[in-house]
Design a protein around this motif. Structure first.
Motif, PDB file in Angstrom:
ATOM      1  N   GLY A  33     -13.403   3.066 -10.209  1.00  0.00           N
ATOM      2  CA  GLY A  33     -12.323   2.109 -10.478  1.00  0.00           C
ATOM      3  C   GLY A  33     -12.039   2.076 -11.964  1.00  0.00           C
ATOM      4  O   GLY A  33     -12.900   2.430 -12.781  1.00  0.00           O
ATOM      5  N   VAL A  34     -10.812   1.682 -12.305  1.00  0.00           N
ATOM      6  CA  VAL A  34     -10.478   1.632 -13.733  1.00  0.00           C
ATOM      7  C   VAL A  34      -9.985   0.268 -14.190  1.00  0.00           C
ATOM      8  O   VAL A  34      -9.929  -0.002 -15.381  1.00  0.00           O
ATOM      9  N   GLU A  35      -9.615  -0.600 -13.258  1.00  0.00           N
ATOM     10  CA  GLU A  35      -8.926  -1.822 -13.666  1.00  0.00           C
ATOM     11  C   GLU A  35      -9.877  -2.979 -13.945  1.00  0.00           C
ATOM     12  O   GLU A  35      -9.746  -3.686 -14.930  1.00  0.00           O
ATOM     13  N   ASN A  38     -16.549  -4.183 -11.247  1.00  0.00           N
ATOM     14  CA  ASN A  38     -17.006  -4.417  -9.870  1.00  0.00           C
ATOM     15  C   ASN A  38     -18.515  -4.277  -9.773  1.00  0.00           C
ATOM     16  O   ASN A  38     -19.102  -3.381 -10.396  1.00  0.00           O
ATOM     17  N   ILE A  49     -19.011  -7.704  -2.606  1.00  0.00           N
ATOM     18  CA  ILE A  49     -18.541  -7.129  -3.868  1.00  0.00           C
ATOM     19  C   ILE A  49     -18.154  -8.289  -4.783  1.00  0.00           C
ATOM     20  O   ILE A  49     -17.402  -9.196  -4.377  1.00  0.00           O
ATOM     21  N   PRO A  80     -10.972  -6.582   2.213  1.00  0.00           N
ATOM     22  CA  PRO A  80     -11.964  -7.513   1.667  1.00  0.00           C
ATOM     23  C   PRO A  80     -11.484  -8.955   1.838  1.00  0.00           C
ATOM     24  O   PRO A  80     -10.322  -9.266   1.596  1.00  0.00           O
ATOM     25  N   THR A 103     -15.981  -9.788   0.802  1.00  0.00           N
ATOM     26  CA  THR A 103     -16.831  -9.104   1.770  1.00  0.00           C
ATOM     27  C   THR A 103     -16.831  -7.599   1.485  1.00  0.00           C
ATOM     28  O   THR A 103     -15.845  -7.048   0.965  1.00  0.00           O
ATOM     29  N   PHE A 104     -17.913  -6.950   1.833  1.00  0.00           N
ATOM     30  CA  PHE A 104     -18.086  -5.510   1.636  1.00  0.00           C
ATOM     31  C   PHE A 104     -17.533  -4.780   2.855  1.00  0.00           C
ATOM     32  O   PHE A 104     -17.757  -5.195   3.987  1.00  0.00           O
ATOM     33  N   TRP A 109     -14.299   6.658   0.951  1.00  0.00           N
ATOM     34  CA  TRP A 109     -12.940   7.187   0.760  1.00  0.00           C
ATOM     35  C   TRP A 109     -13.002   8.706   0.672  1.00  0.00           C
ATOM     36  O   TRP A 109     -14.009   9.276   0.219  1.00  0.00           O
ATOM     37  N   ASN A 198      -8.574   4.022  -2.281  1.00  0.00           N
ATOM     38  CA  ASN A 198      -8.456   2.652  -1.797  1.00  0.00           C
ATOM     39  C   ASN A 198      -8.454   2.565  -0.267  1.00  0.00           C
ATOM     40  O   ASN A 198      -8.151   1.512   0.300  1.00  0.00           O
ATOM     41  N   PHE A 200     -10.879   3.428   3.066  1.00  0.00           N
ATOM     42  CA  PHE A 200     -12.191   3.838   3.564  1.00  0.00           C
ATOM     43  C   PHE A 200     -12.062   4.357   4.990  1.00  0.00           C
ATOM     44  O   PHE A 200     -11.313   3.794   5.799  1.00  0.00           O
ATOM     45  N   ILE A 215      -8.749  -1.385   0.485  1.00  0.00           N
ATOM     46  CA  ILE A 215      -9.215  -2.248  -0.610  1.00  0.00           C
ATOM     47  C   ILE A 215      -8.188  -2.274  -1.748  1.00  0.00           C
ATOM     48  O   ILE A 215      -7.181  -1.581  -1.704  1.00  0.00           O
ATOM     49  N   ASP A 216      -8.501  -3.074  -2.758  1.00  0.00           N
ATOM     50  CA  ASP A 216      -7.795  -3.078  -4.050  1.00  0.00           C
ATOM     51  C   ASP A 216      -6.321  -3.486  -3.917  1.00  0.00           C
ATOM     52  O   ASP A 216      -5.419  -2.665  -4.104  1.00  0.00           O
ATOM     53  N   PHE A 219      -2.272  -4.574  -6.994  1.00  0.00           N
ATOM     54  CA  PHE A 219      -0.900  -4.192  -7.337  1.00  0.00           C
ATOM     55  C   PHE A 219       0.056  -4.623  -6.222  1.00  0.00           C
ATOM     56  O   PHE A 219       1.243  -4.301  -6.264  1.00  0.00           O
TER      57      PHE A 219
HETATM   58  N1  ATP Z   1     -14.720  -4.649  -0.446  1.00  0.00           N
HETATM   59  C1  ATP Z   1     -15.336  -3.523  -0.801  1.00  0.00           C
HETATM   60  N2  ATP Z   1     -16.237  -2.969   0.015  1.00  0.00           N
HETATM   61  C2  ATP Z   1     -16.908  -1.855  -0.354  1.00  0.00           C
HETATM   62  N3  ATP Z   1     -16.770  -1.253  -1.554  1.00  0.00           N
HETATM   63  C3  ATP Z   1     -15.888  -1.765  -2.418  1.00  0.00           C
HETATM   64  C4  ATP Z   1     -15.114  -2.918  -2.094  1.00  0.00           C
HETATM   65  N4  ATP Z   1     -14.319  -3.207  -3.153  1.00  0.00           N
HETATM   66  C5  ATP Z   1     -14.588  -2.273  -4.097  1.00  0.00           C
HETATM   67  N5  ATP Z   1     -15.523  -1.403  -3.658  1.00  0.00           N
HETATM   68  C6  ATP Z   1     -16.107  -0.280  -4.423  1.00  0.00           C
HETATM   69  O1  ATP Z   1     -15.768  -0.426  -5.782  1.00  0.00           O
HETATM   70  C7  ATP Z   1     -14.984   0.701  -6.236  1.00  0.00           C
HETATM   71  C8  ATP Z   1     -13.911   0.218  -7.196  1.00  0.00           C
HETATM   72  O2  ATP Z   1     -13.092  -0.751  -6.575  1.00  0.00           O
HETATM   73  P1  ATP Z   1     -11.541  -0.887  -6.885  1.00  0.00           P
HETATM   74  O3  ATP Z   1     -10.834   0.403  -6.532  1.00  0.00           O
HETATM   75  O4  ATP Z   1     -11.041  -2.115  -6.237  1.00  0.00           O
HETATM   76  O5  ATP Z   1     -11.613  -1.094  -8.463  1.00  0.00           O
HETATM   77  P2  ATP Z   1     -10.488  -1.204  -9.543  1.00  0.00           P
HETATM   78  O6  ATP Z   1     -11.132  -1.162 -10.889  1.00  0.00           O
HETATM   79  O7  ATP Z   1      -9.595  -2.375  -9.258  1.00  0.00           O
HETATM   80  O8  ATP Z   1      -9.829   0.176  -9.240  1.00  0.00           O
HETATM   81  P3  ATP Z   1      -8.498   1.009  -9.377  1.00  0.00           P
HETATM   82  O9  ATP Z   1      -8.791   1.897 -10.502  1.00  0.00           O
HETATM   83  O10 ATP Z   1      -8.436   1.785  -8.059  1.00  0.00           O
HETATM   84  O11 ATP Z   1      -7.344   0.071  -9.553  1.00  0.00           O
HETATM   85  C9  ATP Z   1     -14.448   1.335  -4.957  1.00  0.00           C
HETATM   86  O12 ATP Z   1     -14.239   2.716  -5.064  1.00  0.00           O
HETATM   87  C10 ATP Z   1     -15.586   1.055  -3.971  1.00  0.00           C
HETATM   88  O13 ATP Z   1     -16.603   1.999  -4.149  1.00  0.00           O
END
Ligand code: ATP
Ligand code: HSE
Length: 324
Positions: A33-35, A38, A49, A80, A103-104, A109, A198, A200, A215-216, A219
């Motif tokens: 993830g980049v934003e 977590n 999470i 989630p 929730t997880f 992915w 995003n 699974f 997920i995510d 946006f």
């Molecule tokens: N509800 C969830 N259940 C299981 N794993 C999760 C969950 N939410 C996040 N993750 C894990 O955390 C990682 C990063 O989550 P996410 O993509 O939401 O982060 P972000 O920083 O907002 O990312 P992005 O760069 O995609 O915008 C996911 O690839 C996954 O491995």
């Protein structure tokens, strides 16, 4: 890496004391993830999470995102679900950041998208769009067409250093996209970032993969439903050499269409929606590319991958280019 904010043991202990989640068994930062930051959280009640929302997310918008996820979950979509503390509040603060526990979701992915992923993805997108109905509050798309000209302006200084002539080419594409942008297409709540990382899946072996969750949603916004499909065509249907895979596109669009039939206007608009979605990700990547200080821990994504996609869509005459 995406742990921008460290959480001390003591801060975590105080934070979790607000919840009925049982005993803490394990806690670790998630590199992907980049934003946002977590963390995976294991307690005697299960896996969760913990997300600390970083600077790209406007705290004022978090109740909308969490409310949408709650609504989608209540409609049966696997996403989630925000977990509330004993006081009924899900959005709190931790280490100086807005924070929530969700929730997880099980599943992984797809690191390499296969054709077999594309029909389930199309069906999951249509299911998401149907599940969003009835969630009354709207959120405008802050990265929609009105944002693209100002974004390009802010990249003008650094864009040509990445590739000579890039900015002039983008000026040409953008004026055509804005001229051709449709109006009056069916609208609803869209994910707006439904990339493979995003979504699974379960069953990554020989059998057909099954979507286990999305997920995510940070946006997510209210916009043309077919624009979400255009985002997925860009994110899922190009090969690593950036050749368009029409078989994947046909599988995705057909599965979507079987659950939510696309109108003739949406089908006509698909090429320009794809051009728009390509320039949207090109511009945000280019902005990050030109504004991320050297040495920052974040891996920047390549904007030029999206130039190749944009060029493909610019020569597409109609929806036949997408396998229909
Ligand atoms: N509800 C969830 N259940 C299981 N794993 C999760 C969950 N939410 C996040 N993750 C894990 O955390 C990682 C990063 O989550 P996410 O993509 O939401 O982060 P972000 O920083 O907002 O990312 P992005 O760069 O995609 O915008 C996911 O690839 C996954 O491995
Ligand atoms: N999916 C985005 C990253 C931020 O969510 C991209 O690939 O540019």
């Amino acid at each position: 890496m995406a742990v921008y904010t460290e959480v001390t043991d003591e801060a975590l202990r105080l934070f979790l004391a607000e919840y009925d989640l049982g005993e803490l068994l394990a806690f670790r930062g998630i590199a992907e993830g980049v934003e946002n930051s977590n963390f995976a959280l294991k307690t005697s009640n299960g896996d969760f999470i913990l997300t600390l929302y970083e600077k790209r997310v406007d705290p004022a918008e978090l109740p909308w995102f969490l409310g949408l996820m709650r609504h989608l979950g209540a409609q049966g979509l696997s996403c989630p679900l925000p977990v509330a503390g004993r006081d009924g509040v899900a959005l709190r603060e931790l280490a100086g950041r807005p924070a929530a526990i969700c929730t997880f979701l099980p599943g992984v992915w797809p690191r390499r998208v296969r054709q077999e992923h594309c029909a389930p993805l199309g069906a999951a997108l249509a299911t998401l769009h149907a599940a969003g109905e009835g969630f009354r509050a709207e959120r405008p798309n802050t990265l929609g067409p009105r944002a693209w000209t100002p974004l390009l302006e802010r990249c003008r200084g650094g864009g040509d250093a990445l590739q000579p002539g890039l900015i002039a080419e983008l000026d040409g594409h953008l004026s055509g996209i804005l001229r051709d942008w449709p109006c009056g297409l069916p609208r609803g709540h869209i994910h707006a970032d439904l990339f493979p990382d995003n979504v699974f899946f379960l069953g990554t072996g020989r059998g057909s993969p099954v979507v286990s969750g999305l997920i995510d949603f940070y946006f997510a916004c209210t916009d043309f439903l077919a624009y979400d499909l255009a985002i997925c065509l860009n994110a899922w249907c190009f090969e690593p050499d950036l050749a368009f895979n029409v078989t994947k596109a046909r599988a995705m669009i057909s599965a979507y269409n079987a659950l939510r039939p696309l109108t003739p206007e949406e089908l006509d608009a698909l090429p320009v929606l794809c051009r728009g979605s390509a320039i949207r990700f090109l511009l945000t990547r280019l902005y990050d590319w030109t504004h991320t200080p050297p040495g920052a821990l974040v891996t920047r994504k390549d904007p030029l991958e999206y130039l190749k996609r944009l060029r493909f869509h610019a020569q597409a005459r109609d929806v036949a280019a997408y396998g229909l």
